[in-house]
Design a protein around this motif. Structure first.
Motif, PDB file in Angstrom:
ATOM      1  N   GLN A  35       0.839  -1.214   0.000  1.00 38.28           N
ATOM      2  CA  GLN A  35       0.000   0.000   0.000  1.00 38.28           C
ATOM      3  C   GLN A  35       0.863   1.249   0.000  1.00 38.28           C
ATOM      4  N   ASP A  36       0.433   2.277  -0.710  1.00 37.83           N
ATOM      5  CA  ASP A  36       1.264   3.477  -0.918  1.00 37.83           C
ATOM      6  C   ASP A  36       1.539   4.253   0.365  1.00 37.83           C
ATOM      7  N   ASP A  37       0.602   4.252   1.331  1.00 38.83           N
ATOM      8  CA  ASP A  37       0.833   4.997   2.583  1.00 38.83           C
ATOM      9  C   ASP A  37       2.143   4.560   3.252  1.00 38.83           C
ATOM     10  N   ASN A  61      -8.285   2.871   3.571  1.00 40.04           N
ATOM     11  CA  ASN A  61      -7.882   1.640   2.857  1.00 40.04           C
ATOM     12  C   ASN A  61      -8.368   0.396   3.603  1.00 40.04           C
ATOM     13  N   LEU A 151      -3.024  11.812   4.019  1.00 37.11           N
ATOM     14  CA  LEU A 151      -2.921  10.808   2.951  1.00 37.11           C
ATOM     15  C   LEU A 151      -4.113   9.847   2.919  1.00 37.11           C
ATOM     16  N   MET A 177      -3.236  14.335  -0.262  1.00 36.20           N
ATOM     17  CA  MET A 177      -3.379  13.434  -1.414  1.00 36.20           C
ATOM     18  C   MET A 177      -4.876  13.160  -1.516  1.00 36.20           C
ATOM     19  N   ASN A 190     -11.163   7.241  -9.407  1.00 35.72           N
ATOM     20  CA  ASN A 190     -10.617   5.862  -9.323  1.00 35.72           C
ATOM     21  C   ASN A 190     -11.499   4.947  -8.483  1.00 35.72           C
ATOM     22  N   GLU A 196     -12.329  10.449  -6.476  1.00 37.40           N
ATOM     23  CA  GLU A 196     -11.114   9.812  -5.972  1.00 37.40           C
ATOM     24  C   GLU A 196     -11.427   9.186  -4.615  1.00 37.40           C
ATOM     25  N   PHE A 197     -10.741   8.117  -4.261  1.00 39.79           N
ATOM     26  CA  PHE A 197     -11.094   7.305  -3.095  1.00 39.79           C
ATOM     27  C   PHE A 197     -11.126   8.093  -1.782  1.00 39.79           C
ATOM     28  N   ASN A 198     -10.045   8.816  -1.432  1.00 36.70           N
ATOM     29  CA  ASN A 198     -10.001   9.509  -0.140  1.00 36.70           C
ATOM     30  C   ASN A 198     -11.160  10.493   0.015  1.00 36.70           C
ATOM     31  N   LEU A 221      -5.336  12.839  -8.296  1.00 40.43           N
ATOM     32  CA  LEU A 221      -4.999  11.743  -9.210  1.00 40.43           C
ATOM     33  C   LEU A 221      -4.311  12.260 -10.481  1.00 40.43           C
ATOM     34  N   ASP A 268       0.474   8.576  -2.560  1.00 37.54           N
ATOM     35  CA  ASP A 268       0.852   9.236  -1.302  1.00 37.54           C
ATOM     36  C   ASP A 268       2.330   9.635  -1.296  1.00 37.54           C
TER      37      ASP A 268
END
Ligand code: RIB
Ligand code: CA
Length: 344
Positions: A35-37, A61, A151, A177, A190, A196-198, A221, A268
């Motif tokens: 995961q990017d975090d 997430n 993030l 982010m 996304n 976007e997710f967040n 994004l 992130d």
């Protein structure tokens, strides 16, 4: 005020001048690699410019319990158990769990026990103080000096804004982010076609935060999609061994075994890197607002060069839309490969 006391107060070093770093609060819906975090935290921990005052966790997430369990273990692996962790929101302000949420990315609503992190559960524990209390206290004790790196969903940040009326005016900068801007290239969503997710997990929190008046650097994004972590860059990253690159080899490596031709966005990580070296990204000032109508555009962010009908409350912010990819990935690799040194 007594003259001597006044002179002494003037002599007190501020946070940033005392350590010569950028003092930050790292707010994250953390999950271990791939995961990017977690890769973003590796970069922050390996970058002497940043002084992490504390890490706050939020559901996104995965559950906030998972975020907390994983980040505590990561700090042990990274030799940074001195950094405190504060537990934040376990649910968005309003967004209800739906069949769509269950089927698509993100386990923010999960009440399952967190899985065991690599190497076992951390012995380090989270602080008793809540994330919102820590965020408000730290900013108000250091007016104009603390940068917040957000993030994940903005639930904690929005609650801090609402908990203290003077909070927003005392935050130095907020790096987010999140979002996707259709006005600029690569601006599709996304998680839904345009969200976007967040921002989609907690649209109400995103809207409160973007409208707060805090100086915002938005990393949507649009700029994330200018990155592409491929197997070649991954193999360079893990070529030099330390506890972080060994963890990456054990986790990210598996992904590239399964899908060797895959390329992964570094959402992130770019947000953190843009704080360390702003020249890595190209931004433009836009008014940005978030849709909170519970319909097809729930959580969609919209950016415009001028205010438009319905966005009267929108505030202008810097929106990142391009990235110097090679300079970014080379900086990321060089720092993650450095010997681990606990901060004094
Ligand atoms: O849309 C990308 C964002 O959603 C990233 O922060 C990723 O970690 C997920 O939280
Ligand atoms: Ca995240």
């Amino acid at each position: 005020m007594h003259r001597l006391l006044f002179v002494l107060m003037l002599a007190l070093p501020s946070l940033s001048t005392a350590q010569g770093h950028i003092p930050i609060i790292f707010d994250t819906d953390f999950v271990m690699p791939p995961q990017d975090d977690s890769l973003a935290l590796m970069l922050a921990l390996q970058s002497p410019e940043l002084e992490i005052l504390g890490i706050t966790t939020v559901a996104g997430n995965d559950s906030v319990e998972r975020a907390t369990s994983d980040v505590l273990r990561m700090l042990e692996i990274a030799n940074h158990v001195e950094i405190p962790v504060y537990v934040g929101a376990n649910m968005p302000l309003v967004h209800e769990v739906s069949d769509f949420a269950v089927v698509n990315h993100g386990n923010w609503y999960s009440d399952e026990s967190p899985p065991m992190p690599p190497g076992g559960f951390a012995s380090k524990e989270a602080e008793d103080e809540t994330a919102v209390s820590f965020i408000v206290r730290t900013v108000m004790d250091n007016p104009g000096e603390v940068t917040i790196v957000a993030l994940g969903p903005l639930t904690n940040i929005s609650q801090a804004i609402r908990a203290e009326s003077a909070f927003a005016a005392n935050v130095k900068q907020l790096i987010i982010m999140g979002g996707a801007i259709a006005l600029l290239p690569d601006g599709a969503g996304n998680i839904t076609p345009n969200a976007e997710f967040n921002f989609w997990v907690d649209p109400e929190a995103a809207r409160v935060t973007l409208r707060s008046g805090i100086p915002i650097e938005l990393s949507p994004l649009n700029v994330s999609r200018k990155s592409g972590l491929t197997k070649d860059w991954y193999e360079e990253m893990v070529a030099i061994e330390n506890a972080l690159t060994i963890l990456l080899a054990e986790t990210l490596g598996e992904r590239f075994e399964q899908a060797p031709d895959q390329s992964w966005y570094m959402y992130d990580q770019i947000a953190v890197a843009s704080l360390i070296d702003p020249s890595l990204v190209t931004s433009e000032p836009l008014y940005v607002d978030v849709n909170i109508d519970h319909g097809i555009s729930y959580g969609v962010s919209v950016g415009g060069r001028n205010i438009w009908p319905g966005a009267e409350g929108a505030v202008q912010m810097n929106v990142q839309y391009d990235l110097d990819w090679v300079r970014f990935i080379e900086m990321f690799i060089e720092r993650v490969q450095r010997p681990l040194t606990a901060k004094e």
